[in-house]
Design a protein around this motif. Structure first.
Motif, PDB file in Angstrom:
ATOM      1  N   SER A   1      50.495  22.711  33.161  1.00  0.00           N
ATOM      2  CA  SER A   1      49.073  22.827  32.811  1.00  0.00           C
ATOM      3  C   SER A   1      48.366  23.828  33.717  1.00  0.00           C
ATOM      4  O   SER A   1      47.570  24.645  33.248  1.00  0.00           O
ATOM      5  N   SER A   2      48.665  23.765  35.008  1.00  0.00           N
ATOM      6  CA  SER A   2      48.023  24.699  35.938  1.00  0.00           C
ATOM      7  C   SER A   2      48.440  26.140  35.644  1.00  0.00           C
ATOM      8  O   SER A   2      47.618  27.068  35.748  1.00  0.00           O
ATOM      9  N   LEU A   3      49.691  26.340  35.242  1.00  0.00           N
ATOM     10  CA  LEU A   3      50.123  27.678  34.837  1.00  0.00           C
ATOM     11  C   LEU A   3      49.399  28.133  33.575  1.00  0.00           C
ATOM     12  O   LEU A   3      49.057  29.311  33.423  1.00  0.00           O
ATOM     13  N   GLY A   4      49.180  27.183  32.662  1.00  0.00           N
ATOM     14  CA  GLY A   4      48.427  27.508  31.457  1.00  0.00           C
ATOM     15  C   GLY A   4      47.016  27.955  31.777  1.00  0.00           C
ATOM     16  O   GLY A   4      46.521  28.957  31.230  1.00  0.00           O
ATOM     17  N   TYR A   5      46.346  27.214  32.663  1.00  0.00           N
ATOM     18  CA  TYR A   5      45.007  27.623  33.102  1.00  0.00           C
ATOM     19  C   TYR A   5      45.033  29.023  33.725  1.00  0.00           C
ATOM     20  O   TYR A   5      44.133  29.841  33.500  1.00  0.00           O
ATOM     21  N   PHE A   6      46.061  29.280  34.530  1.00  0.00           N
ATOM     22  CA  PHE A   6      46.155  30.575  35.224  1.00  0.00           C
ATOM     23  C   PHE A   6      46.324  31.717  34.227  1.00  0.00           C
ATOM     24  O   PHE A   6      45.560  32.692  34.249  1.00  0.00           O
ATOM     25  N   PHE A   7      47.306  31.613  33.339  1.00  0.00           N
ATOM     26  CA  PHE A   7      47.586  32.706  32.418  1.00  0.00           C
ATOM     27  C   PHE A   7      46.491  32.854  31.357  1.00  0.00           C
ATOM     28  O   PHE A   7      46.145  33.980  30.960  1.00  0.00           O
ATOM     29  N   GLY A   8      45.940  31.736  30.891  1.00  0.00           N
ATOM     30  CA  GLY A   8      44.849  31.816  29.925  1.00  0.00           C
ATOM     31  C   GLY A   8      43.639  32.539  30.492  1.00  0.00           C
ATOM     32  O   GLY A   8      43.040  33.407  29.843  1.00  0.00           O
ATOM     33  N   SER A   9      43.295  32.210  31.738  1.00  0.00           N
ATOM     34  CA  SER A   9      42.156  32.860  32.386  1.00  0.00           C
ATOM     35  C   SER A   9      42.449  34.323  32.691  1.00  0.00           C
ATOM     36  O   SER A   9      41.569  35.188  32.575  1.00  0.00           O
ATOM     37  N   LEU A  10      43.707  34.611  33.084  1.00  0.00           N
ATOM     38  CA  LEU A  10      44.087  35.989  33.394  1.00  0.00           C
ATOM     39  C   LEU A  10      43.963  36.878  32.154  1.00  0.00           C
ATOM     40  O   LEU A  10      43.514  38.031  32.241  1.00  0.00           O
ATOM     41  N   ILE A  11      44.359  36.344  31.013  1.00  0.00           N
ATOM     42  CA  ILE A  11      44.217  37.097  29.763  1.00  0.00           C
ATOM     43  C   ILE A  11      42.752  37.405  29.481  1.00  0.00           C
ATOM     44  O   ILE A  11      42.396  38.513  29.054  1.00  0.00           O
ATOM     45  N   MET A  12      41.869  36.444  29.758  1.00  0.00           N
ATOM     46  CA  MET A  12      40.443  36.666  29.526  1.00  0.00           C
ATOM     47  C   MET A  12      39.857  37.682  30.504  1.00  0.00           C
ATOM     48  O   MET A  12      38.948  38.436  30.156  1.00  0.00           O
TER      49      MET A  12
END
Length: 502
Positions: free
Chosen positions: A119-130
């Motif tokens: 989940s924390s990786l998901g938050y990281f990559f999702g935010s990085l894409i934005m």
């Protein structure tokens, strides 16, 4: 092998909170803090990043920023439907994640901490894409991935905290998850206040990226659930060592381990002769989602989960969270260009009130009990709904503002922190992941209904829409009284339901 049951009353031991337990809880709570952050991150900058409003930044022009140097656009053109879509994609991602986790054996196969790491990786990559988004597709993709991370974390974080914590602190430490949500919303508003301009709006997502990376690194200092390790047949020695760091009274550790071992044996035993089943020890995978939803054995557990998780949304709190500024702007006759300051101050005040209320209620969850707080919360929200509706219709601005504060406080004392906490206390260990998934899925669906349905109803009904929330709240008040048991102080789910249904 039969594990003897001890008469040692280890479950009633009043443990204190150890450093490892406090630290682990704080790191796990970063999951829901990020959920709150992403829930509110677009409130301030959405018109700016969509090219519908321009606000100067600290530099002379956009050409002076690092974003321009690397060919990132000042804004991404979107109409109202486009803005609505990027807002919705977060919720859609959460719903998809909840459905996947509920229909597979992933949570029980890979463990609680492992899922929190993902989940924390998901938050990281999702935010990085934005951060680096240069078109609508990338913004939507980032929001969707963040939603997937949020859906997973809302399922796994309460379970992990529950399984790390002794009974006498589960209410308090579990309620911190909701406190973290309110803090995340507040942090998002503060960050947006400083960086919602043409030149710096991407920094809002940089901050979110940092949160995801921080939690991922710090989760390596958090232990796996010792209960999960025992129930899945893992190393008893390692689980015992973990429990020694989590319990202030070391004398209870052996009995707690043996208790879980006995539960795992019971799960694999059928009939009076205790014949071993041929299935694997993966107890949580022996029950399907459809069985949890329709089997008579789990009927009351399913009803309780659905009631709690839909009540959290359908009493109307998110109508204020999502549309509070619009409601107040209409009440005061403000417009986007001219009326902002008073309403924004009130909106921030609601958020701060939410945080303070969550802090104050956290110690009471284990003292007062879950059920009285939920009932009080629904009742308070129902009364405030009437006042808000009447106030809007008759332009009683003071009454509306006061009732909004009351609504926030009412939600915070029960419906905010308790539903996610109670799922693991109302559901047997063999279905707890499924219950979390089903409950979270219905919560996301109800969230979507409020997000899309409220503005439509408000446009056609005006302030009278809050009378619908009043009616809904009264219905939930009766249903919770009838179907939701108290879980405080019980040693097992079986004891909870045996006492309630007798």
């Amino acid at each position: 092998m039969h594990v003897p049951t001890s008469v040692h009353n280890f479950l009633d031991k009043p443990h204190s909170v150890t450093f490892q337990l406090a630290w682990s809880t704080a790191i796990i709570c970063l999951s829901t803090l990020q959920f709150g952050y992403h829930l509110a991150e677009l409130n301030a900058p959405e018109d700016i990043l969509s090219c519908n409003f321009h606000k100067p930044g600290p530099y002379a022009s956009y050409e002076d920023t690092i974003w321009y140097k690397y060919n990132y656009k000042q804004c991404i053109p979107m109409n109202e439907k486009g803005i609505a879509l990027i807002t919705t994609m977060f919720t859609v991602g959460g719903l998809v994640s909840s459905i996947i986790l509920g229909s597979t054996s992933i949570p029980s196969r890979y463990g609680r901490r492992y899922m929190c790491l993902l989940s924390s990786l998901g938050y990281f990559f999702g935010s990085l894409i934005m951060v680096f988004a240069n078109n609508v597709f990338m913004i939507n993709l980032g929001r969707f991935i963040n939603g997937i991370a949020a859906g997973s974390s809302l399922i796994m974080s309460p379970i992990l905290i529950n399984e790390l914590t002794p009974i006498n602190h589960r209410g308090f430490l579990g309620s911190l998850l909701q406190l973290a949500v309110t803090i995340g919303i507040f942090i998002s508003q503060v960050v947006s206040y400083f960086f919602s301009n043409d030149q710096q709006w991407r920094i809002i997502f940089v901050f979110a990226t940092s949160l995801g990376l921080l939690q991922f690194v710090m989760l390596f200092t958090v232990p796996e659930s010792p209960k999960w390790m025992i129930m899945q047949g893992h190393d008893v020695k390692s689980a015992t060592s973990i429990l020694h760091d989590l319990r202030s009274d070391k004398s209870t550790v052996t009995y707690e381990i043996n208790h879980w071992r006995q539960l795992s044996i019971n799960e694999r035993t059928k009939g009076d002769n205790e014949i071993q089943e041929t299935t694997a020890l993966l107890s949580e995978t022996t029950v399907t989602t459809s069985e949890f939803m329709f089997a008579k054995k789990y009927r009351y557990q399913f009803i309780a989960v659905i009631l709690l998780m839909t009540a959290q949304q359908l009493v109307g709190m998110n109508a204020i969270t999502y549309y509070g500024v619009k409601i107040l702007n209409n009440l005061f006759g403000n417009h986007h260009e001219t009326g902002g300051d008073q309403v924004l101050i009130l909106s921030c005040s609601f958020s701060l009130c939410n945080v303070i209320s969550a802090i104050c209620i956290s110690p009471l969850v284990d003292k007062v009990g879950r059920r009285p707080l939920v009932l009080s919360s629904i009742f308070m929200c129902s009364i405030c709904s009437i006042v808000i509706g009447v106030g809007i219709i008759n332009q009683y601005d003071i009454a509306v503002i006061t009732a909004c504060f009351g609504f926030v406080i009412g939600f915070s004392i029960g419906l905010g922190p308790i539903p996610f906490l109670m799922i693991s206390e109302l559901s047997g260990h063999e279905v707890v992941s499924i219950a979390q998934s089903v409950g979270t899925s219905t919560n996301w669906l109800a969230n979507i209904f409020i997000a899309f349905g409220f503005p439509i109803l408000q446009n056609s009904m005006g302030g009278s829409v809050f009378f619908i929330f009043f009616t809904t709240s009264i219905a939930y008040l009766v249903a919770v009284w009838r179907y939701i048991p108290e879980t405080k102080g019980y040693n097992s789910v079986q004891d909870v339901w045996d006492n309630f249904l007798k």
